[in-house]
Scaffold this motif. Structure first.
Motif, short mmCIF file in Angstrom:
data_model
loop_
_atom_site.label_atom_id
_atom_site.label_comp_id
_atom_site.label_asym_id
_atom_site.label_seq_id
_atom_site.Cartn_x
_atom_site.Cartn_y
_atom_site.Cartn_z
N GLU A 2 0.84 -1.19 0.00
CA GLU A 2 0.00 0.00 0.00
C GLU A 2 0.87 1.24 0.00
O GLU A 2 1.93 1.28 0.59
CB GLU A 2 -0.91 0.00 1.24
N ASN A 122 -11.34 -4.67 5.65
CA ASN A 122 -10.03 -4.93 5.07
C ASN A 122 -8.93 -4.75 6.13
O ASN A 122 -8.04 -5.59 6.24
CB ASN A 122 -9.80 -3.98 3.88
N ILE A 123 -9.00 -3.69 6.91
CA ILE A 123 -7.97 -3.46 7.93
C ILE A 123 -8.03 -4.54 9.00
O ILE A 123 -7.01 -5.07 9.43
CB ILE A 123 -8.09 -2.04 8.53
N ALA A 125 -9.09 -7.58 8.66
CA ALA A 125 -8.55 -8.81 8.05
C ALA A 125 -7.02 -8.77 7.99
O ALA A 125 -6.36 -9.79 8.22
CB ALA A 125 -9.13 -9.01 6.66
N ARG A 126 -6.47 -7.61 7.71
CA ARG A 126 -5.01 -7.49 7.63
C ARG A 126 -4.36 -7.68 8.99
O ARG A 126 -3.26 -8.25 9.09
CB ARG A 126 -4.61 -6.14 7.01
N ASP A 129 -4.48 -11.40 9.59
CA ASP A 129 -3.50 -12.05 8.70
C ASP A 129 -2.08 -11.86 9.23
O ASP A 129 -1.26 -12.79 9.20
CB ASP A 129 -3.63 -11.47 7.29
N PHE A 130 -1.80 -10.67 9.74
CA PHE A 130 -0.48 -10.37 10.31
C PHE A 130 -0.13 -11.38 11.40
O PHE A 130 0.95 -11.96 11.41
CB PHE A 130 -0.51 -8.93 10.85
N PHE A 159 4.49 -5.85 9.10
CA PHE A 159 3.03 -5.86 8.88
C PHE A 159 2.68 -6.05 7.42
O PHE A 159 3.10 -5.48 6.54
CB PHE A 159 2.38 -4.58 9.42
#
Length: 159
Positions: A2, A122-123, A125-126, A129-130, A159
């Protein structure tokens, strides 16, 4: 990758608050002083946490991990998009997001500031995922950190 960073060194906090409310108040005040949130941010954060708890039991990922919380509010109360990591010097009680009647003792919060109505999931989920892709060694190193600069550097790298 990003283009806009999600972490900023000036919004990584080490909190010695003894309660969730005290931590929310301290961090909200600091964010308001930086003009990142509105005056109503704190009240909305508290209300949203009561109605939609954000504590997360990390034992399904790894029993050695600290539990986390991912507090956030609606977009109209924030003026930016970023993740605000908050390391607790004392575990703080949050209700479990999956099972709201249960509580978890959290050691870290990832407060989401998000001015994009489409971006919240989205955030979230990130963040998950991290933690799922971090090695156990890296995660335990992260959870042991108590210096804001170290936390910032770790998150910008991993991250």
């Amino acid at each position: 990758m990003e283009s806009t960073p999600l972490f900023y060194e000036d919004t990584v906090f080490i909190s010695d608050a003894k309660t969730q409310a005290e931590m929310f108040e301290n961090v909200s005040k600091a964010l308001f002083e930086k003009d990142l949130v509105t005056e109503d941010f704190y009240q909305n954060l508290v209300e949203r946490e009561e109605n939609y708890p954000t504590g997360m039991d990390m034992s399904p990922v790894n029993k050695k991990y600290l539990n986390i919380a991912i507090p956030h509010t609606e977009v109209e109360y924030v003026k930016t998009t970023r993740i605000v990591p908050i390391k607790f010097q004392h575990p703080l009680t949050f209700h479990n997001m999956i099972s709201p009647k249960d509580t978890v003792e959290a050691g870290v919060a990832f407060m989401i500031l998000n001015e994009d109505p489409e971006g919240q999931v989205n955030i979230l989920a990130r963040i998950m995922d991290f933690f799922n892709r971090l090695s156990e060694e890296d995660a335990l190193t992260f959870f042991a950190m108590d210096d804001a600069t170290d936390i910032y550097n770790f998150l910008t790298e991993k991250f």
